[in-house]
Design a protein around this motif. Structure first.
Motif, PDB file in Angstrom:
ATOM      1  N   LYS A   7      42.913  30.807  52.690  1.00 37.52           N
ATOM      2  CA  LYS A   7      41.778  30.461  53.540  1.00 37.52           C
ATOM      3  C   LYS A   7      40.801  31.613  53.711  1.00 37.52           C
ATOM      4  CE  LYS A   7      42.520  26.137  54.575  1.00 37.52           C
ATOM      5  NZ  LYS A   7      41.576  25.099  54.124  1.00 37.52           N
ATOM      6  N   LEU A   8      41.311  32.836  53.809  1.00 38.91           N
ATOM      7  CA  LEU A   8      40.426  33.992  53.943  1.00 38.91           C
ATOM      8  C   LEU A   8      39.893  34.474  52.605  1.00 38.91           C
ATOM      9  CD1 LEU A   8      42.031  36.195  56.747  1.00 38.91           C
ATOM     10  CD2 LEU A   8      39.914  34.883  56.841  1.00 38.91           C
ATOM     11  N   ASN A   9      40.251  33.769  51.539  1.00 39.46           N
ATOM     12  CA  ASN A   9      39.729  34.045  50.198  1.00 39.46           C
ATOM     13  C   ASN A   9      40.108  35.428  49.673  1.00 39.46           C
ATOM     14  OD1 ASN A   9      37.960  31.536  49.929  1.00 39.46           O
ATOM     15  ND2 ASN A   9      37.181  32.429  51.825  1.00 39.46           N
ATOM     16  N   LEU A  10      41.231  35.958  50.162  1.00 38.06           N
ATOM     17  CA  LEU A  10      41.693  37.265  49.704  1.00 38.06           C
ATOM     18  C   LEU A  10      42.191  37.212  48.266  1.00 38.06           C
ATOM     19  CD1 LEU A  10      43.609  38.332  52.933  1.00 38.06           C
ATOM     20  CD2 LEU A  10      41.531  39.389  52.045  1.00 38.06           C
ATOM     21  N   TRP A  11      42.847  36.118  47.907  1.00 37.30           N
ATOM     22  CA  TRP A  11      43.442  36.004  46.578  1.00 37.30           C
ATOM     23  C   TRP A  11      42.370  35.849  45.503  1.00 37.30           C
ATOM     24  CZ3 TRP A  11      47.670  37.482  44.498  1.00 37.30           C
ATOM     25  CH2 TRP A  11      48.214  36.868  43.370  1.00 37.30           C
ATOM     26  N   ILE A  12      41.411  34.960  45.744  1.00 36.95           N
ATOM     27  CA  ILE A  12      40.341  34.754  44.771  1.00 36.95           C
ATOM     28  C   ILE A  12      39.459  36.002  44.666  1.00 36.95           C
ATOM     29  CG2 ILE A  12      38.798  33.697  46.481  1.00 36.95           C
ATOM     30  CD1 ILE A  12      39.043  32.796  42.742  1.00 36.95           C
ATOM     31  N   SER A  13      39.297  36.711  45.780  1.00 35.91           N
ATOM     32  CA  SER A  13      38.517  37.951  45.759  1.00 35.91           C
ATOM     33  C   SER A  13      39.241  39.038  44.982  1.00 35.91           C
ATOM     34  CB  SER A  13      38.244  38.427  47.199  1.00 35.91           C
ATOM     35  OG  SER A  13      37.502  37.462  47.915  1.00 35.91           O
ATOM     36  N   LEU A  14      40.564  39.078  45.124  1.00 36.40           N
ATOM     37  CA  LEU A  14      41.353  40.012  44.326  1.00 36.40           C
ATOM     38  C   LEU A  14      41.187  39.695  42.842  1.00 36.40           C
ATOM     39  CD1 LEU A  14      43.411  42.337  44.230  1.00 36.40           C
ATOM     40  CD2 LEU A  14      45.224  40.613  44.404  1.00 36.40           C
ATOM     41  N   GLY A  15      41.130  38.410  42.526  1.00 34.66           N
ATOM     42  CA  GLY A  15      40.903  38.013  41.143  1.00 34.66           C
ATOM     43  C   GLY A  15      39.582  38.547  40.619  1.00 34.66           C
ATOM     44  N   ALA A  16      38.528  38.450  41.427  1.00 38.78           N
ATOM     45  CA  ALA A  16      37.219  38.970  41.013  1.00 38.78           C
ATOM     46  C   ALA A  16      37.281  40.472  40.785  1.00 38.78           C
ATOM     47  CB  ALA A  16      36.170  38.637  42.072  1.00 38.78           C
ATOM     48  N   GLY A  17      37.957  41.173  41.690  1.00 38.91           N
ATOM     49  CA  GLY A  17      38.060  42.624  41.556  1.00 38.91           C
ATOM     50  C   GLY A  17      38.846  43.055  40.332  1.00 38.91           C
ATOM     51  N   VAL A  18      39.986  42.405  40.100  1.00 35.12           N
ATOM     52  CA  VAL A  18      40.841  42.786  38.967  1.00 35.12           C
ATOM     53  C   VAL A  18      40.175  42.425  37.637  1.00 35.12           C
ATOM     54  CG1 VAL A  18      43.069  42.388  37.844  1.00 35.12           C
ATOM     55  CG2 VAL A  18      42.955  42.620  40.335  1.00 35.12           C
ATOM     56  N   LEU A  19      39.531  41.263  37.589  1.00 28.33           N
ATOM     57  CA  LEU A  19      38.818  40.884  36.366  1.00 28.33           C
ATOM     58  C   LEU A  19      37.716  41.879  36.050  1.00 28.33           C
ATOM     59  CD1 LEU A  19      38.289  38.830  34.078  1.00 28.33           C
ATOM     60  CD2 LEU A  19      36.718  37.658  35.633  1.00 28.33           C
ATOM     61  N   THR A  20      36.965  42.277  37.067  1.00 23.94           N
ATOM     62  CA  THR A  20      35.901  43.255  36.875  1.00 23.94           C
ATOM     63  C   THR A  20      36.468  44.587  36.420  1.00 23.94           C
ATOM     64  OG1 THR A  20      34.593  42.191  38.620  1.00 23.94           O
ATOM     65  CG2 THR A  20      33.965  44.432  37.997  1.00 23.94           C
ATOM     66  N   LEU A  21      37.578  44.996  37.023  1.00 26.10           N
ATOM     67  CA  LEU A  21      38.209  46.254  36.630  1.00 26.10           C
ATOM     68  C   LEU A  21      38.645  46.200  35.170  1.00 26.10           C
ATOM     69  CD1 LEU A  21      39.360  49.040  37.349  1.00 26.10           C
ATOM     70  CD2 LEU A  21      41.464  47.873  38.093  1.00 26.10           C
ATOM     71  N   GLY A  22      39.291  45.108  34.794  1.00 28.48           N
ATOM     72  CA  GLY A  22      39.752  44.992  33.417  1.00 28.48           C
ATOM     73  C   GLY A  22      38.614  44.995  32.417  1.00 28.48           C
ATOM     74  N   PHE A  23      37.551  44.255  32.720  1.00 24.41           N
ATOM     75  CA  PHE A  23      36.411  44.161  31.800  1.00 24.41           C
ATOM     76  C   PHE A  23      35.681  45.494  31.685  1.00 24.41           C
ATOM     77  CE2 PHE A  23      31.823  43.429  31.253  1.00 24.41           C
ATOM     78  CZ  PHE A  23      31.830  42.846  29.999  1.00 24.41           C
ATOM     79  N   THR A  24      35.371  46.122  32.834  1.00 24.67           N
ATOM     80  CA  THR A  24      34.617  47.376  32.802  1.00 24.67           C
ATOM     81  C   THR A  24      35.435  48.507  32.181  1.00 24.67           C
ATOM     82  OG1 THR A  24      35.295  47.793  35.100  1.00 24.67           O
ATOM     83  CG2 THR A  24      33.137  46.793  34.753  1.00 24.67           C
ATOM     84  N   HIS A  25      36.739  48.497  32.402  1.00 25.71           N
ATOM     85  CA  HIS A  25      37.601  49.486  31.750  1.00 25.71           C
ATOM     86  C   HIS A  25      37.618  49.266  30.241  1.00 25.71           C
ATOM     87  CE1 HIS A  25      41.057  52.148  31.121  1.00 25.71           C
ATOM     88  NE2 HIS A  25      41.584  51.185  30.375  1.00 25.71           N
ATOM     89  N   ARG A  26      37.645  47.997  29.876  1.00 27.03           N
ATOM     90  CA  ARG A  26      37.733  47.639  28.455  1.00 27.03           C
ATOM     91  C   ARG A  26      36.515  48.129  27.671  1.00 27.03           C
ATOM     92  NH1 ARG A  26      42.051  46.336  25.371  1.00 27.03           N
ATOM     93  NH2 ARG A  26      41.244  45.729  23.353  1.00 27.03           N
ATOM     94  N   ILE A  27      35.337  48.032  28.288  1.00 28.78           N
ATOM     95  CA  ILE A  27      34.118  48.421  27.573  1.00 28.78           C
ATOM     96  C   ILE A  27      33.705  49.861  27.891  1.00 28.78           C
ATOM     97  CG2 ILE A  27      33.308  46.048  27.455  1.00 28.78           C
ATOM     98  CD1 ILE A  27      31.353  46.654  29.691  1.00 28.78           C
ATOM     99  N   GLY A  28      34.522  50.555  28.680  1.00 34.39           N
ATOM    100  CA  GLY A  28      34.325  51.988  28.879  1.00 34.39           C
ATOM    101  C   GLY A  28      33.265  52.386  29.886  1.00 34.39           C
ATOM    102  N   LEU A  29      33.039  51.586  30.922  1.00 32.96           N
ATOM    103  CA  LEU A  29      32.073  51.972  31.950  1.00 32.96           C
ATOM    104  C   LEU A  29      32.666  53.046  32.858  1.00 32.96           C
ATOM    105  CD1 LEU A  29      30.408  48.582  32.972  1.00 32.96           C
ATOM    106  CD2 LEU A  29      29.830  50.157  31.124  1.00 32.96           C
ATOM    107  N   ILE A  30      31.816  53.910  33.377  1.00 36.46           N
ATOM    108  CA  ILE A  30      32.270  55.079  34.133  1.00 36.46           C
ATOM    109  C   ILE A  30      32.823  54.687  35.499  1.00 36.46           C
ATOM    110  CG2 ILE A  30      31.546  57.255  35.166  1.00 36.46           C
ATOM    111  CD1 ILE A  30      29.391  57.441  32.995  1.00 36.46           C
ATOM    112  N   HIS A  31      32.102  53.862  36.228  1.00 36.60           N
ATOM    113  CA  HIS A  31      32.456  53.554  37.621  1.00 36.60           C
ATOM    114  C   HIS A  31      33.261  52.256  37.728  1.00 36.60           C
ATOM    115  CE1 HIS A  31      29.850  56.810  38.837  1.00 36.60           C
ATOM    116  NE2 HIS A  31      28.814  56.246  38.246  1.00 36.60           N
ATOM    117  N   GLU A  32      34.272  52.117  36.899  1.00 32.47           N
ATOM    118  CA  GLU A  32      35.006  50.853  36.827  1.00 32.47           C
ATOM    119  C   GLU A  32      35.639  50.457  38.159  1.00 32.47           C
ATOM    120  OE1 GLU A  32      39.166  52.254  34.854  1.00 32.47           O
ATOM    121  OE2 GLU A  32      37.382  52.547  33.612  1.00 32.47           O
TER     122      GLU A  32
END
Length: 269
Positions: A7-32
């Motif tokens: 209900k507090l959308n913590l799980w779906i928000s964690l999904g957004a954060g982890v997906l962003t981390l994985g993608f930005t790490h994958r393409i080599g961005l500095i501030h992942e």
């Protein structure tokens, strides 16, 4: 506990954060890690804000969002706190140029107009539009903004990856539209409303299959067999969702797939 997290959308928000981390790490961005935190906080703020606004329009015959009426204080606190934190973080990492500002303004307008009626109706009530707005905001926040904010090289392959994830988010949003088919007004004309249950399920599976094909065909992620396990997991979750299983557990499992994808992007060799 599962209900509170959902209900507090913590799980779906964690999904957004982890997906962003994985993608930005994958393409080599500095501030992942900063981008991951921004995606988490931004999603937490937007989702709670939208749920609060939608809950104010509900009658007692529509229990889907009544939790937000009963717990409006904690929902507002979560939305405001995460929104302010996201804003401060954004000020720290933002590269001020026309592309980043236009992207952020566009995403912000969609997030607000999705539930707030400034024109005749909110954007989510425009026929056939709802699912595309969800997919565009997700790829805009999690994938596109980090790339343009760091002036990373933007190739045709990057565009293919963006559109692959657009199909991914369409695929996993269709089951949620099916869950809401009795709540959404018929005028919304969501995919399950317009095409029916079976065709909606088929379209969801097709979109996810095309996403999977693109990821395997045009990236190096196919080297690990884990990607195939993640693909099968998503397909099972989508099918289970359409079999009218527990809505909380089904949503939890499908949202968990986003986390799995992000973790795989981060660690895949």
């Amino acid at each position: 506990m599962l209900k509170i997290i959902s209900k507090l959308n913590l799980w779906i928000s964690l999904g957004a954060g982890v997906l962003t981390l994985g993608f930005t790490h994958r393409i080599g961005l500095i501030h992942e890690y900063f981008y991951a935190a921004l995606a988490f906080l931004g999603t937490l703020a937007v989702y709670n804000f939208q749920r609060i606004i939608k809950s104010q329009k509900l009658s007692d015959a529509q229990p889907h969002l009544l939790w937000y009426k009963r717990h409006s204080s904690i929902a507002w606190f979560t939305a405001i706190f995460s929104g302010l934190a996201a804003g401060l973080l954004l000020l720290y990492i933002l590269n001020w140029n026309i592309h980043t500002i236009a992207t952020l303004c566009g995403l912000g307008l969609i997030a607000v107009l999705y539930v707030v009626k400034i024109f005749k109706i909110p954007l989510r009530e425009v026929p056939f539009l709802k699912i595309h707005l969800v997919a565009l905001v997700w790829i805009g926040l999690c994938l596109y903004f980090p790339v343009i904010n760091e002036n990373s090289k933007h190739s045709s392959l990057t565009d293919v990856i963006f559109w692959a994830h657009y199909l991914y988010f369409v695929a996993i949003t269709i089951p949620f539209d099916y869950r809401d088919v009795m709540i959404d007004a018929p005028s919304f004309k969501t995919i399950p409303q317009f095409f029916g249950k079976n065709l909606a399920l088929g379209l969801s599976l097709l979109c996810f299959s095309v996403y999977s094909f693109i990821i395997i065909q045009y990236t190096e992620l196919y080297h690990s067999s884990l990607i195939y396990g993640i693909i099968v997991y998503h397909l099972i979750c989508i099918i289970v969702f359409f079999r009218n299983f527990s809505p909380y557990i089904s949503a939890f499992l499908l949202d968990g797939g986003i986390i799995m994808v992000g973790i795989y992007y981060y660690f895949a060799v």
